[in-house]
Design a protein around this motif. Structure first.
Motif, PDB file in Angstrom:
ATOM      1  N   LYS A   1      10.476  64.224  18.900  1.00 23.40           N
ATOM      2  CA  LYS A   1      10.055  63.060  19.678  1.00 23.40           C
ATOM      3  C   LYS A   1       8.645  62.623  19.304  1.00 23.40           C
ATOM      4  CE  LYS A   1      12.986  63.519  23.768  1.00 23.40           C
ATOM      5  NZ  LYS A   1      13.030  63.608  25.253  1.00 23.40           N
ATOM      6  N   GLN A   2       7.789  63.570  19.065  1.00 20.29           N
ATOM      7  CA  GLN A   2       6.403  63.234  18.752  1.00 20.29           C
ATOM      8  C   GLN A   2       6.262  62.646  17.355  1.00 20.29           C
ATOM      9  OE1 GLN A   2       3.692  66.475  19.415  1.00 20.29           O
ATOM     10  NE2 GLN A   2       1.945  65.401  18.533  1.00 20.29           N
ATOM     11  N   ILE A   3       7.015  63.178  16.406  1.00 20.65           N
ATOM     12  CA  ILE A   3       6.817  62.808  15.002  1.00 20.65           C
ATOM     13  C   ILE A   3       7.830  61.786  14.510  1.00 20.65           C
ATOM     14  CG2 ILE A   3       6.702  63.696  12.642  1.00 20.65           C
ATOM     15  CD1 ILE A   3       4.423  64.615  14.529  1.00 20.65           C
ATOM     16  N   VAL A   4       9.088  61.935  14.891  1.00 22.81           N
ATOM     17  CA  VAL A   4      10.154  61.126  14.289  1.00 22.81           C
ATOM     18  C   VAL A   4      10.514  59.903  15.121  1.00 22.81           C
ATOM     19  CG1 VAL A   4      12.557  61.136  13.481  1.00 22.81           C
ATOM     20  CG2 VAL A   4      11.091  63.139  13.085  1.00 22.81           C
ATOM     21  N   SER A   5      10.817  60.088  16.402  1.00 25.45           N
ATOM     22  CA  SER A   5      11.457  59.019  17.160  1.00 25.45           C
ATOM     23  C   SER A   5      10.631  58.380  18.255  1.00 25.45           C
ATOM     24  CB  SER A   5      12.730  59.571  17.811  1.00 25.45           C
ATOM     25  OG  SER A   5      12.392  60.535  18.799  1.00 25.45           O
ATOM     26  N   GLY A   6       9.677  59.097  18.810  1.00 23.88           N
ATOM     27  CA  GLY A   6       9.092  58.684  20.067  1.00 23.88           C
ATOM     28  C   GLY A   6       9.928  59.219  21.218  1.00 23.88           C
ATOM     29  N   ASP A   7       9.448  58.993  22.446  1.00 28.62           N
ATOM     30  CA  ASP A   7      10.136  59.547  23.615  1.00 28.62           C
ATOM     31  C   ASP A   7      11.454  58.822  23.871  1.00 28.62           C
ATOM     32  OD1 ASP A   7      10.323  61.349  25.713  1.00 28.62           O
ATOM     33  OD2 ASP A   7       9.487  59.918  27.151  1.00 28.62           O
ATOM     34  N   PHE A   8      12.433  59.543  24.375  1.00 28.22           N
ATOM     35  CA  PHE A   8      13.727  58.944  24.706  1.00 28.22           C
ATOM     36  C   PHE A   8      14.496  59.872  25.624  1.00 28.22           C
ATOM     37  CE2 PHE A   8      14.595  61.628  21.055  1.00 28.22           C
ATOM     38  CZ  PHE A   8      15.814  62.202  21.346  1.00 28.22           C
ATOM     39  N   GLU A   9      15.540  59.342  26.237  1.00 30.62           N
ATOM     40  CA  GLU A   9      16.482  60.124  27.032  1.00 30.62           C
ATOM     41  C   GLU A   9      17.896  59.803  26.560  1.00 30.62           C
ATOM     42  OE1 GLU A   9      15.910  59.369  31.149  1.00 30.62           O
ATOM     43  OE2 GLU A   9      13.876  60.223  31.203  1.00 30.62           O
ATOM     44  N   VAL A  10      18.804  60.749  26.713  1.00 32.07           N
ATOM     45  CA  VAL A  10      20.206  60.529  26.341  1.00 32.07           C
ATOM     46  C   VAL A  10      21.091  60.849  27.529  1.00 32.07           C
ATOM     47  CG1 VAL A  10      19.961  60.900  23.857  1.00 32.07           C
ATOM     48  CG2 VAL A  10      20.294  62.869  25.368  1.00 32.07           C
TER      49      VAL A  10
END
Length: 447
Positions: free
Chosen positions: A234-243
């Motif tokens: 989340k920190q490096i690749v995508s950013g924060d998210f929920e599934v």
């Protein structure tokens, strides 16, 4: 000179004679030291787990489609490349990402065959992989951060493989941790000059997913906090998210391609073929072609990530809206034949594609994000006549999905030169009743 070119030049120009005697002595020390360390590590549990995985991959256990056998990861690599290469596979339509969930299928079939799984188990694993890939695409798009969508594939492929390997919860966490830390792919694959790797990158991702699951099966421990951990995904690749996972829910939002063309080109290709046929357009009388489209299409295949007017190869052609529209108008179809090297190089299409203008339209982007795949095409003739068509979606879009009969027709068309009628019927019947079969029953028909 680019950094890549600098590295290549250094590699090609450096010879043994360029090394000093002192350098050679130090290198020899490094070699001997490394061998000693390696021998000292023999018997240690983690590396012996890697040994067990490598020995398990000794070239047997899984069918290579078209003949021969290989290990699960190697079979995944080849068979997934077959599924993906033509750019005729399915797509999941998320607002910020458009992955191809079918990239997971060949690897899961390989693991299912290897483990002797039932058709029910196989379908379950495929459903899991589709859901994982789609949820990540919808909630954690990575395209704008410089990562390729197969960064999601390696995680979904791992999840599907882990299910069939029977991994427990901790082993699955390790498998996903291994896959998601080690195998993130850069977006450069699909920008600027497009190489053939574009059509093979997902095969490599699926292979890495299966291999990660095998490592975890053999007790290799991976990072268990891949997403939220410090310097994690989340920190490096995508950013924060929920599934929010729901078994096999997202598969209903997957489109089937009617044409051999990039996902975002489907409506436009269908529209220009309808115009060419309905108005009996003579390509020689066309002055220009204008396409209004949504942001993702402009970005990926309309020139937003590099010129799409220099088209010399299939990999470039199936990601060039100017080429696809020009070829579809001239030939009134978009099949494998339109990607034959001789077809691509022919003057008629090379000249016409340079008249194609692709523009991003904010309203169409809003419509795309609301669930359509809009396209507005205007063809201006030499005498000033303008032919116009507007498309909301296309045959195969989730709003206009293909029937089983249409999918079967597509299958027949793609396989008739290799398989006789009896073999094709057996494959269709086995898939249709897959829950009543073993995975091996289906794979045996693909040798």
């Amino acid at each position: 000179m680019t950094t890549t070119a600098e590295i290549a030049e250094f590699v090609t120009e450096t010879e043994f004679d360029d090394l000093s005697g002192e350098t050679v002595d130090e290198l020899k020390k490094r070699v001997l030291d490394s061998i000693g360390i390696a021998v000292g590590a023999m018997g240690a549990e983690p590396v012996e787990a890697v040994r067990a995985t490598v020995e398990e991959m000794n070239g047997e256990g899984c069918t290579l489609w078209g003949g021969d056998t290989a290990s699960p990861p190697d079979a995944t690599m080849l068979n997934t490349a077959y599924v993906r290469y033509l750019d005729y596979m399915d797509s999941f339509l998320a607002p910020g990402e458009t992955p191809h969930p079918s990239d997971n299928i060949a690897g899961i079939l390989a693991v299912g065959e290897y483990e002797g799984c039932s058709g029910k188990d196989l379908l379950t694993a495929i459903g899991i992989a589709y859901e994982v890939q789609a949820e990540l695409a919808w909630n954690a798009p990575v395209r704008d951060r410089g990562w390729d969508h197969v960064t999601h594939t390696v995680i979904s492929a791992t999840a599907g493989a882990a299910k069939l390997f029977g991994l427990d919860s901790e082993e699955i966490r390790s498998a996903i941790g291994i896959a998601g830390t080690a195998h993130n792919a850069l977006r450069v694959t699909r920008t600027e000059g497009i190489s053939e790797w574009k059509g093979i990158a997902s095969a490599n991702a699926a292979r890495n997913g299966v291999y990660s699951a095998m490592l975890a099966k053999n007790e290799v421990e991976g990072p268990t906090n891949l997403f939220e951990g410090q310097k994690g995904w989340k920190q490096i690749v995508s950013g924060d998210f929920e599934v929010d996972f729901s078994p096999s829910e997202r598969v209903h939002d997957v489109m089937t391609k009617k044409y051999v063309a990039e996902t975002y080109a489907q409506s436009a290709v269908e529209g220009i073929i309808e115009l060419a046929q309905g108005e009996d357009i003579d390509p020689g009388d066309v002055d220009s072609i204008h396409l209004d489209t949504f942001a993702g299409a402009k970005l990926i295949i309309g020139g937003g990530e590099g010129s799409r007017y220099e088209v010399e190869t299939k990999a470039q052609a199936d990601h060039s809206l100017p080429y696809m529209l020009a070829a579809a108008l001239i030939d009134r179809e978009m099949t494998n034949a339109q990607y034959d090297p001789e077809r691509i190089q022919r003057d008629d299409v090379q000249e016409l594609l340079r008249t194609v203008d692709v523009a991003e339209d904010d309203e169409l982007t809003d419509r795309f994000e609301a669930g359509e795949m809009p396209a507005i095409i205007e063809i201006t003739m030499a005498d000033g006549t303008i032919h116009r068509v507007e498309k909301d979606d296309f045959e195969g879009h989730p709003n206009n999905s293909m029937s089983w009969e249409q999918i079967e027709t597509k299958f027949e068309r793609m396989t008739e030169e290799r398989y006789d009628h009896s073999r094709r019927e057996r494959i269709v019947d086995t898939v249709l009743q897959l829950e009543n079969h073993q995975t091996g029953d289906l794979v045996a028909l693909l040798d």
